[in-house]
Scaffold this motif. Structure first.
Motif, PDB file in Angstrom:
ATOM      1  N   ASP A 336       0.841  -1.199   0.000  1.00  0.00           N
ATOM      2  CA  ASP A 336       0.000   0.000   0.000  1.00  0.00           C
ATOM      3  C   ASP A 336       0.875   1.247   0.000  1.00  0.00           C
ATOM      4  O   ASP A 336       2.067   1.209  -0.361  1.00  0.00           O
ATOM      5  N   ASP A 337       0.309   2.345   0.398  1.00  0.00           N
ATOM      6  CA  ASP A 337       0.962   3.658   0.373  1.00  0.00           C
ATOM      7  C   ASP A 337       2.334   3.623   1.068  1.00  0.00           C
ATOM      8  O   ASP A 337       2.543   2.864   2.002  1.00  0.00           O
ATOM      9  N   TRP A 381      -0.086  -0.085  -4.562  1.00  0.00           N
ATOM     10  CA  TRP A 381      -0.968   1.073  -4.358  1.00  0.00           C
ATOM     11  C   TRP A 381      -0.469   2.256  -5.197  1.00  0.00           C
ATOM     12  O   TRP A 381       0.736   2.533  -5.236  1.00  0.00           O
ATOM     13  N   ARG A 413      -5.896  16.418   2.766  1.00  0.00           N
ATOM     14  CA  ARG A 413      -4.887  15.393   3.076  1.00  0.00           C
ATOM     15  C   ARG A 413      -3.526  15.819   2.512  1.00  0.00           C
ATOM     16  O   ARG A 413      -2.789  15.026   1.941  1.00  0.00           O
ATOM     17  N   LYS A 446      -3.996  -0.994  -6.717  1.00  0.00           N
ATOM     18  CA  LYS A 446      -5.027  -0.394  -5.858  1.00  0.00           C
ATOM     19  C   LYS A 446      -4.999   1.093  -6.179  1.00  0.00           C
ATOM     20  O   LYS A 446      -4.029   1.788  -5.851  1.00  0.00           O
ATOM     21  N   ASP A 448      -6.092   4.650  -5.685  1.00  0.00           N
ATOM     22  CA  ASP A 448      -6.710   5.464  -4.635  1.00  0.00           C
ATOM     23  C   ASP A 448      -7.024   6.872  -5.158  1.00  0.00           C
ATOM     24  O   ASP A 448      -6.546   7.285  -6.235  1.00  0.00           O
ATOM     25  N   ASP A 505     -12.965   2.257   4.420  1.00  0.00           N
ATOM     26  CA  ASP A 505     -11.726   2.070   5.187  1.00  0.00           C
ATOM     27  C   ASP A 505     -12.020   1.374   6.506  1.00  0.00           C
ATOM     28  O   ASP A 505     -11.105   1.009   7.234  1.00  0.00           O
TER      29      ASP A 505
HETATM   30  C1  DGJ Z   1      -6.972   5.532   1.787  1.00  0.00           C
HETATM   31  C2  DGJ Z   1      -7.352   4.102   1.515  1.00  0.00           C
HETATM   32  O1  DGJ Z   1      -8.717   3.930   1.576  1.00  0.00           O
HETATM   33  C3  DGJ Z   1      -6.608   3.207   2.480  1.00  0.00           C
HETATM   34  O2  DGJ Z   1      -6.995   1.873   2.300  1.00  0.00           O
HETATM   35  C4  DGJ Z   1      -5.134   3.371   2.268  1.00  0.00           C
HETATM   36  O3  DGJ Z   1      -4.761   2.901   1.003  1.00  0.00           O
HETATM   37  C5  DGJ Z   1      -4.749   4.836   2.432  1.00  0.00           C
HETATM   38  N1  DGJ Z   1      -5.539   5.690   1.608  1.00  0.00           N
HETATM   39  C6  DGJ Z   1      -3.292   5.031   2.086  1.00  0.00           C
HETATM   40  O4  DGJ Z   1      -2.938   6.349   2.073  1.00  0.00           O
END
Ligand code: DGJ
Length: 702
Positions: A336-337, A381, A413, A446, A448, A505
């Protein structure tokens, strides 16, 4: 000029639409329902559904119909508001053409002062499923601005006097709220540059309070991945008009000669009851929306690094996490991130899609090789539409973000939005993603999107679809998830490129049960990511057992988003067993017919999926029950005369299993008919909060 009362009929196998010329340039919807007999006298149908004049209305009342216009006494919301030069244009749309052919009705109106042409199509595209599209065109290079334009205007059949809409917020998405439609106008709008968490793009109209499953209902989805504005307005005569507008930037859309502006598609599905509606939505999504759904293999179990490690990443930690994941039976490792240049928190790095050398001195390949060595595939991600002010990209191209030269650049953010309608920004992001996918063996992205679009130029949604379309063509095997902070951008126009959505989330199983109940009304389990998160849950702070979390996550596209190293050996064993159960049952869960299980205790949630001779159900109690023994759980939808073996797959919820009357029989299997299961049901211990049972039902072999 088309004669008033003339009607057109459009049929599918199991649905009929009847349109009628209601007055000058007005087309009304006279019938929307199950298929009418071939010989139905349409003129009689129309006349028997028409009210006489009453006091206090124009002598020739305007009804608005499918293209409401604000003239001759019509007081409702017009479908179009146009400016030509500085003036509000007349909006005198004249019906130029209408024809109904098999499953399709097409009508064209031309606005006389501006030459604006509206082409409307209502097409039956599947069982009880209708798609409505509107396109706009102008011939001349005029100075026409569209202030508002409706993608759908329709009179609601009077039997639908209640509406369920789904509003929410981050981490508490899709809260179903039912309203009786009355004289107070309802407005629902998103103003995010994406559908967001506001209601209005997923709707169900029905004739009761929505708690029952015994009356027909109309589901509606606005497929745009941009903003929408939905109105439900009842007039003094009790006639309700539903209108959905695809919202664009403030200041109006300028129309250029010969451009065709598509206002986004609206999908209407008519169910005999709520469960039927859900099944029709799932079938439509599987057949007509998802990319090559029939070619999909089993939906792999994910391990996602976000709630396991967040930004605390290094190669060694990730390899350890991957090894622990593989030991549980996980099949895909998603980084992920936090993996790219300068990204140590959420305040920097977006836009710099190069692997961070401080975390990965030799690039991503050693981690990917490690993941592959464990027999998992690798996912990554990305948030391609965004840019951090603290990034090399922003320093080099400060003008590539959406901004207003006269104003500050407020962040959300800590980030801004890349203006992908700019060719240079589009090419940069396309190249960056291409480089990632060309140089690494990546099975899944993924995708986002964590910021609303402000200022919005109204073009981003088209650019993003163009980008996704290009990537899908170049990398057809790469799966894409639409994430957007969880549930923030879910629409058919996104799903035509995506294989999964991230519904929320919030991995807290109690919250998740409700969120999934709403999403499954429209979308099937195979595209709804559902993860086992940590306990306590980082968002709600609630502590829940692994058994409960795992049973809830099994109903979806299952994943794990917590660190196995932080679990006890017992918890790991419970999770491993549920992952094995998911693999055993995913062909049923991801291809079968969905049933919502209704229970008199409102804190009990149940869902079941049936496929061929097998069905799997989950039943979960979220509160402390009123009685020691709750009412038996009824399982409708099985074949009444077939005998089934019914077991409760292990592991069982620890405390509650002590209250099973005959544990051995629950393990080896009771043999019961479909009728007994539907009518009497099963006596399961569901007294304690955070207890869930899986119920496996398999046809008894003779
Ligand atoms: C928001 C996503 O919904 C989370 O699952 C995660 O990937 C974060 N961003 C990461 O910054």
């Amino acid at each position: 000029m088309i004669e008033t009362g003339k009607s057109w009929r459009t049929d599918g196998d199991d649905i009929t639409l009847v349109f009628v010329a209601a007055g000058r340039d007005e087309i009304d919807l006279a019938y929307l329902g199950p298929r009418l007999p071939d010989g139905e006298d349409l003129s009689a149908l129309v006349r028997a559904g028409t009210f006489g004049l009453h006091e206090n209305e124009p002598d020739a009342p305007r009804i608005g119909g499918l293209l409401p216009q604000a003239h001759d006494g019509y007081r409702g919301r017009p479908a179009y508001q146009i400016r030509s030069g500085k003036r509000q244009a007349d909006c005198g749309f004249q019906l130029a053409h209408i024809q109904a052919n098999g499953p399709n009705m097409m009508a064209t109106w031309v606005e006389k002062s501006t030459g604006l042409q509206v082409d409307m199509s209502w097409e039956i595209v599947g069982p009880r499923t209708v798609e409505v599209t509107m396109e706009l065109m102008v011939d001349d290079e005029g100075d026409i601005l569209l202030d508002s334009a409706s993608s759908l205007s329709m009179p609601l059949p009077r039997r639908f006097n209640h509406m369920t809409a789904f509003s929410g917020r981050w981490a508490r998405e899709m809260q179903a709220k039912t309203t009786r439609i009355g004289p107070q106008a309802i407005e629902m709008r998103s103003a995010n540059g994406k559908p967001g968490f506001d209601a209005g793009n997923w709707l169900v109209f029905h004739g009761d309070d929505g708690q029952n499953n015994d009356a027909d209902c109309l589901g509606i989805h606005a497929s745009s991945c941009g903003d929408h504005m939905t109105h439900v307005v009842q007039d003094q005569d009790g006639r309700t008009c539903l209108s959905i507008e695809a919202l664009r930037q403030p200041g109006g859309i300028a129309l250029n000669a010969s451009d065709i502006t598509n206002l986004g598609q609206i999908t209407l599905i008519l169910g005999d009851n709520q469960d039927h509606l859900t099944q029709l939505f799932h079938d439509h999504v599987r057949t007509n929306v998802l990319p090559q759904r029939t070619d999909w293999g089993p939906r792999k179990v994910h391990l996602n690094s976000w709630e396991a490690l967040a930004f605390d990443l290094d190669e060694a930690k990730l390899k350890t996490l991957a090894s622990a994941a593989a030991d549980l039976g996980i099949e895909r490792f998603v980084l992920d991130d936090g993996w790219f240049k300068g990204r140590r928190g959420d305040d920097a790095g977006l836009g710099d899609w190069q692997v961070d050398e401080a975390i990965f001195p030799d690039g991503l390949t050693p981690l990917i090789d490690h993941v592959h060595g464990l027999d998992m595939d690798f996912g990554l991600w990305v948030e391609p539409e965004m840019v951090s002010p603290d990034s090399d990209l922003y320093r080099a191209h400060p003008d590539w973000c959406l901004h207003d030269d006269r104003a500050d650049r407020p962040t959300e953010r800590n980030q801004l939005v890349l203006d992908l309608s700019r060719e240079d920004a589009f090419a940069y992001i396309h190249d960056a993603l291409t480089a990632l996918l060309d140089n690494h063996d990546i099975a899944y992205l993924k995708w986002d999107h964590n910021r609303r679009l402000f200022p919005d130029n109204g073009l981003q949604q088209f650019a993003i679809q163009r980008l996704l379309g290009k990537l899908r063509q170049q990398y057809p095997a790469v799966e894409i998830e639409s994430c957007s902070s969880g549930g923030g951008r879910v629409s058919f126009s996104m799903l035509q490129y995506c294989h999964r959505i991230w519904p929320s989330d919030n991995n807290d199983p109690i919250e998740r049960l409700r969120i999934m109940e709403s999403w499954t009304r429209f979308l099937p389990f195979e595209i709804l990511g559902n993860h086992v998160g940590p306990s306590p849950n980082p968002i709600t702070g609630r502590r829940t057992d692994m058994d409960f979390r795992a049973k809830v996550a099994l109903f979806g596209h299952m994943g794990v988003e917590t660190n196995p190293a932080a679990m006890s050996e017992d918890e790991r064993a419970i999770l491993r067993a549920h992952i094995a159960l998911y693999k055993q049952w995913r062909d049923v869960l991801h291809g079968g017919a969905f049933r919502q299980l209704r229970h008199p205790e409102s804190s009990i949630y149940g869902q079941m999926v049936l496929s061929g001779q097998r069905a799997l159900a989950v039943v979960a109690q979220t509160a402390f029950a009123e009685n020691f023994n709750v009412a038996p759980v009824r399982l409708p939808g099985l074949d009444a005369d077939t005998l089934y073996s019914v077991t409760l797959p292990k592991p069982w919820p620890q405390k509650s299993s002590a209250y099973l009357a005959d544990p051995d029989a629950w393990e080896s299997g009771f043999v019961l008919s479909g009728r007994a299961l539907a009518e009497r049901g099963l006596a399961l211990p569901l007294t304690y909060p955070e207890t869930a049972w899986l119920i496996a039902i398999e046809e008894q072999k003779s």
